[in-house]
Design an enzyme around this catalytic site. Structure first.
Site, PDB file in Angstrom:
ATOM      1  N   ASP A 101     -34.353  24.939  45.627  1.00 48.82           N
ATOM      2  CA  ASP A 101     -32.982  24.689  46.047  1.00 48.82           C
ATOM      3  C   ASP A 101     -32.760  25.174  47.476  1.00 48.82           C
ATOM      4  O   ASP A 101     -33.427  26.091  47.959  1.00 48.82           O
ATOM      5  CB  ASP A 101     -31.979  25.329  45.090  1.00 48.82           C
ATOM      6  CG  ASP A 101     -32.141  26.844  44.967  1.00 48.82           C
ATOM      7  OD1 ASP A 101     -33.295  27.311  44.923  1.00 48.82           O
ATOM      8  OD2 ASP A 101     -31.113  27.545  44.913  1.00 48.82           O
ATOM      9  N   GLU A 117     -32.144  30.004  43.307  1.00 47.19           N
ATOM     10  CA  GLU A 117     -32.236  31.214  44.127  1.00 47.19           C
ATOM     11  C   GLU A 117     -31.076  31.315  45.105  1.00 47.19           C
ATOM     12  O   GLU A 117     -30.562  32.404  45.363  1.00 47.19           O
ATOM     13  CB  GLU A 117     -33.563  31.224  44.888  1.00 47.19           C
ATOM     14  CG  GLU A 117     -33.946  32.602  45.456  1.00 47.19           C
ATOM     15  CD  GLU A 117     -33.348  32.885  46.822  1.00 47.19           C
ATOM     16  OE1 GLU A 117     -33.370  34.058  47.244  1.00 47.19           O
ATOM     17  OE2 GLU A 117     -32.854  31.947  47.480  1.00 47.19           O
TER      18      GLU A 117
END
Length: 383
Positions: free
Chosen positions: A72, A137
């Site tokens: 991400d 994250e």
């Protein structure tokens, strides 16, 4: 000379093209899993909530060396400030531009190509190679690495060495390796007063005025001295909100957000106790309508000199001809979820000057060298 045809660059480009703004993975993990499956990895997708995670492992014995990272990325920000489309990667003057190129899709690509080269040279390597990849994250980080680690621990799988691909370098690749991180503790203070007209303060109770002495004392507090591995604990007010947005109304409520980045010299409950005592000394006690909420983002961790640190140092010097230094500076990373299991954890990745910025970029040659460093670490630990 810049190598614009390298396998590491090609894979980085493929990953950056996927607009995987947290928590969406947009096929990044599937792309990685396909490459790993061809190398003999057992592929295990793990989805928790709206978060895709990947656990992949080659081998059944220890030690287990794990590449850890995230697919991400943060949102690109104002598109008109990008010199090229953030999800249409472009090479200019030896740099690859695109959201996530540095944080951390370049590292993910380097991990894959390093693993491919290592296995080709050492098909019967000792121990196991694993991948722990999340798409959470950059977001809340509640359904990502922490959940995978819990699942692994529940079934008795232990990671011995974890290399997190966060962009750790400052001026040249490998100059800094993060062998630990400070803890992060968040607080939200909500103080209620009584709204009123600024011309009649005797009929109101201004929560900003009430809070200022305590907030000043918190800012002035000397929390600890730090130690050989960590700087002193720091306290920062990150947001303060009160009022209706006009000049003639005394606010009825104040909300203050603050954060501690703390060393191994302090425990979270100690910080909380000292904070409550400071508030009480400055009039914020049980007689006042206030609330204090806490959220622990992560505890501090440290990986001392040992096998992983030694392998990283040697691999960096072999690839760059330079020596690295260890650091615990910066924010938190998903390493904070892996370290408590007993694993040795390091963060090693590209130069971090453009991360989370518009026109994020990574050096093409830097990607190739990073793959070489990762391969060198594997060689030193698993042969």
């Amino acid at each position: 000379m810049t190598d614009s045809t390298s396998p590491t660059l090609a894979l980085t480009v493929d990953l950056v093209r996927r607009a995987s703004v947290t928590p969406d993975d947009i096929g990044c993990q599937a792309l990685m899993a396909e490459r790993l499956a061809a190398l003999g990895f057992a592929i295990e997708p793990m989805r928790f909530g709206d978060v895709d995670n990947l656990w992949a492992r080659r081998g059944s014995k220890g030690p287990v060396f794990c590449f850890a990272g995230h697919t991400d990325v943060v949102p690109p920000g104002p598109l008109d400030q990008w010199h090229s489309s953030p999800f249409e990667p472009e090479i200019r003057e030896g740099l690859l531009y695109g959201r996530g190129a540095c944080d951390m899709k370049g590292s993910l690509a380097a991990m894959i190509t390093a693993t491919e080269g290592f296995i080709a040279a050492h098909p019967d390597h000792k121990g196991s190679i694993a991948y722990l990849i999340t798409s959470d994250e950059e977001g809340p980080a509640i359904n990502g690495t922490v959940r995978v680690v819990e699942a692994l621990s529940a079934r008795g799988e232990q990671i011995d060495y974890a290399l997190v691909g966060e962009p750790s370098s400052h001026e040249w690749l490998g100059d800094i390796v993060k062998n630990g991180r400070r803890g992060s503790l968040n607080g939200v203070l909500t103080l209620r007063g009584k709204q009123g007209h600024v011309a009649y303060p005797q009929l109101a109770d201004n929560p900003v005025h009430r809070a200022l002495p305590a907030l000043t004392a918190l800012c002035a507090e000397h929390w600890d001295q730090g130690n050989d591995h960590f700087p002193p604990t720091s306290f920062q007010i990150s947001n303060l909100n009160a009022g209706t947005g006009v000049e003639n109304v005394i606010p009825g409520e104040l909300k203050v957000l603050f954060n501690w980045r703390f060393s191994t010299e302090l425990a979270p409950d100690t910080i909380q106790q000292r904070t409550q005592a400071i508030l009480a000394r400055h009039g914020l006690d049980s007689r006042v309508d206030y609330r204090l909420d806490w959220r622990l983002s992560g505890r501090p961790f440290l990986t001392p000199a040992g096998a992983l640190v030694g392998a990283a140092r040697d691999a960096i010097e072999a690839e760059t001809g330079r020596s690295t230094i260890l650091s615990t500076s910066g924010g938190t990373s998903d390493g904070r979820f892996i370290a408590p299991t007993g694993a040795q954890v390091l963060e090693l990745g590209p130069i971090n000057t453009t991360i989370h910025k518009v026109n994020e970029c990574v050096g093409v040659d830097e990607l190739n060298s990073l793959s070489g460093i990762y391969s060198g670490i594997l060689t030193r630990l698993l042969t």
